[in-house]
Design an enzyme around this catalytic site. Structure first.
Site, PDB file in Angstrom:
ATOM      1  N   ARG A 142       0.804  -1.218   0.000  1.00 47.58           N
ATOM      2  CA  ARG A 142       0.000   0.000   0.000  1.00 47.58           C
ATOM      3  C   ARG A 142       0.843   1.277   0.000  1.00 47.58           C
ATOM      4  O   ARG A 142       0.595   2.177  -0.800  1.00 47.58           O
ATOM      5  CB  ARG A 142      -0.969   0.009   1.182  1.00 47.58           C
ATOM      6  N   ARG A 219      -2.549  -9.316  11.745  1.00 44.21           N
ATOM      7  CA  ARG A 219      -1.614  -9.076  10.657  1.00 44.21           C
ATOM      8  C   ARG A 219      -0.261  -8.637  11.197  1.00 44.21           C
ATOM      9  O   ARG A 219      -0.165  -7.942  12.199  1.00 44.21           O
ATOM     10  CB  ARG A 219      -2.171  -8.005   9.708  1.00 44.21           C
ATOM     11  N   ASP A 334     -13.612   3.770  -0.110  1.00 43.50           N
ATOM     12  CA  ASP A 334     -14.243   3.270   1.112  1.00 43.50           C
ATOM     13  C   ASP A 334     -15.300   4.214   1.655  1.00 43.50           C
ATOM     14  O   ASP A 334     -16.209   3.776   2.378  1.00 43.50           O
ATOM     15  CB  ASP A 334     -13.187   3.045   2.191  1.00 43.50           C
ATOM     16  N   ALA A 347      -9.287  -1.791  -2.969  1.00 46.35           N
ATOM     17  CA  ALA A 347      -8.429  -0.826  -3.655  1.00 46.35           C
ATOM     18  C   ALA A 347      -8.779  -0.709  -5.137  1.00 46.35           C
ATOM     19  O   ALA A 347      -8.822   0.399  -5.688  1.00 46.35           O
ATOM     20  CB  ALA A 347      -6.960  -1.209  -3.488  1.00 46.35           C
TER      21      ALA A 347
END
Length: 489
Positions: A142, A219, A334, A347
């Site tokens: 990202r 994560r 979003d 994305a």
């Protein structure tokens, strides 16, 4: 047309656009609106690009050295999200400096590979995608991607103002005024809000409440050289120099993804997150779902050098209206449509939004800009809603997979985000907007018939909510989403 940094720009529309939010969708919208002849300014409340792709401190104008930059999370941007990359020669080259041409695979917890393949668009060949000029990277970091877009904005002279939190927008028949928290005012013809799911900047648009989905993702990311030589975990990395891997381990009501590359591993760095867990907590949860985990996977977790982010997934039900009644304010990314990670589409749909709104504003021009945003909304809603719903279906398929059936017939048995369909990645949003604009505008103005064709062929759209999906799953009823229309290649 004028040309700057190799980018051919359409004649000026005399149309001013303020983009709120400098994430992937906002920056892509800024580039596309600029390319189509709009005058663009970007406002970002934070101050720099963080490891999570947000902006938190002032960024220098010069090209940043990425060598010491901590990685943020990863996302997938299939071909439909990079259809206009070819119009930005420098950015096109930058994209190809960082390509992960991954295999994707399904594994049992014990370390047995059930199926190994490549993304659908790779299997079908680049010439059949929406972006045949791009060697698609299955996964992108990202912050690298966001910096790529930001660097292109800098080269084109698009102002990106950091530390400017949009606080209020006032709409009139002739335009909008955006006021920031610090008192600055920006006048424009159109305001595009791409500031995320939790945005309160435009409370009257997409105002369905933000909900906790009930799901969470753990994560972590770290360099491969953290893994000790000769350890069981090193076995997971033995082929990644030649072939990066996107591994999905499937257990009972659980999926674990290891993204293994020659440089970075999977997930989010802890950064400034507060909701952190020790790796041992995750190991305990893995054993709660399966008692026969591959020792290499457990060792891999034990060698994670930092705490793991416990990322609660937030949700907003699909809302059909993304624009203000006056049409001078529109949402994207979003802010318009929330995605679960299992949809694999957050994305890319933000990028499709950006390309679509740029073309719609070009076709509408300054005089018809309010109608252009409404056409954009109409062209995009059903497509994104179906893909939002697929996040729930994909998760269900992954968490209750029949691994024996997949192993017995790996060539045809696809589940979860392994199965998307050509309707997803062969779609060209710019071409679609060009071809459908007049027909859609007539529908909005005169009520003439209009049917979106950027959906699975033969699909009949059905409204849905998170509650309706949870009720279906609680009743153990199968979903018909992926049999509604053609989801094949």
């Amino acid at each position: 047309m004028s040309v700057i940094n190799g980018v051919e720009r359409y004649p000026s529309l005399g149309l001013k656009v303020v983009v709120v939010g400098a994430g992937v969708g906002g920056l892509m919208a800024a580039l596309e609106c600029w390319r189509k002849g709009c005058d663009v300014i970007v406002l970002e409340r934070a101050n720099e690009i963080s490891v999570l792709g947000n902006l938190t401190s002032k960024r220098p104008e010069s090209h940043r050295d990425d060598s010491n930059f901590t990685p943020g999370d990863y996302f997938t941007i299939p071909p439909s999200g990079v259809t206009t990359l070819k119009y930005y020669p420098t950015m096109h080259a930058d994209y190809h400096k960082d390509v992960y041409d991954c295999s994707i695979s399904i594994w049992r917890p014990n370390g047995t590979c059930v199926k190994r393949t490549f993304p659908e668009w790779v299997r079908e060949g680049r010439e059949n995608t929406a972006a045949p000029d791009v060697k698609i990277s299955f996964i992108k970091r990202r912050p690298v991607y966001t910096n790529m877009l930001l660097d292109q904005c800098v080269r084109l002279g698009i102002p990106v103002h950091f530390g400017q939190k949009a606080d209020k927008v006032t709409e009139s028949d002739s335009g909008v005024v955006i006021e920031t928290k610090t008192g600055e005012k920006y006048e424009a013809d159109v305001c595009l809000s791409g500031d995320g799911i939790g945005s309160g900047f435009t409370p009257d648009i997409c105002n369905a409440p933000v909900l906790e989905s009930g799901y969470a993702a753990a994560r972590a990311a770290f360099p491969r050289d953290v893994i000790k030589k000769g350890s069981p975990a090193e076995e997971l990395l033995k082929t990644v120099d030649e072939q990066p891997e996107f591994r999905t381990y499937l257990g009972d009501d659980l999926h674990l993804i290891l993204f293994l590359t020659k440089d970075w591993s999977d997930g989010n760095a802890a950064e400034s997150w507060h909701n952190l867990r020790d790796p041992e907590v995750c190991i305990k949860q893995l054993y709660e779902k399966a008692d026969n985990w591959d020792p290499a996977v457990i060792d891999f977790f034990q060698q994670i050098p930092e705490k793991i982010v416990d990322w609660g997934l937030r949700w907003r039900d699909p809302v059909e209206q993304w624009t203000s009644n006056g049409g001078r304010i529109a949402k994207l990314g979003d802010a318009a449509h929330a995605f679960l990670p299992t949809a694999g589409n957050g994305a890319v749909q933000a990028c499709e939004d950006a390309v679509t709104i740029g073309e719609c504003l070009r076709l509408g021009g300054k005089e018809n800009a309010p109608w252009a945003t409404k056409v954009y909304n109409k062209l995009r809603f059903q497509r994104t809603s179906i893909l939002q719903q697929s996040g729930f279906i994909n998760r269900e398929e992954l968490h209750h997979a029949d691994l024996n059936a997949i192993e017995a017939n790996p060539d045809v048995k696809d589940i979860g985000f392994f199965k998307g369909g050509k309707w997803v990645w062969a779609h060209n949003p710019e071409t679609y907007a060009t071809e459908k604009y007049d027909e859609c505008l007539s529908h909005l103005q005169k009520g003439t018939p209009f049917v979106n064709t950027n959906l699975p062929p033969g699909h009949m759209y059905n409204p849905w909510t998170m509650a309706s999906e949870n009720e279906r799953m609680a009743a153990q009823l199968p979903s018909n989403l992926k049999t509604n229309g053609y989801w094949g290649v």
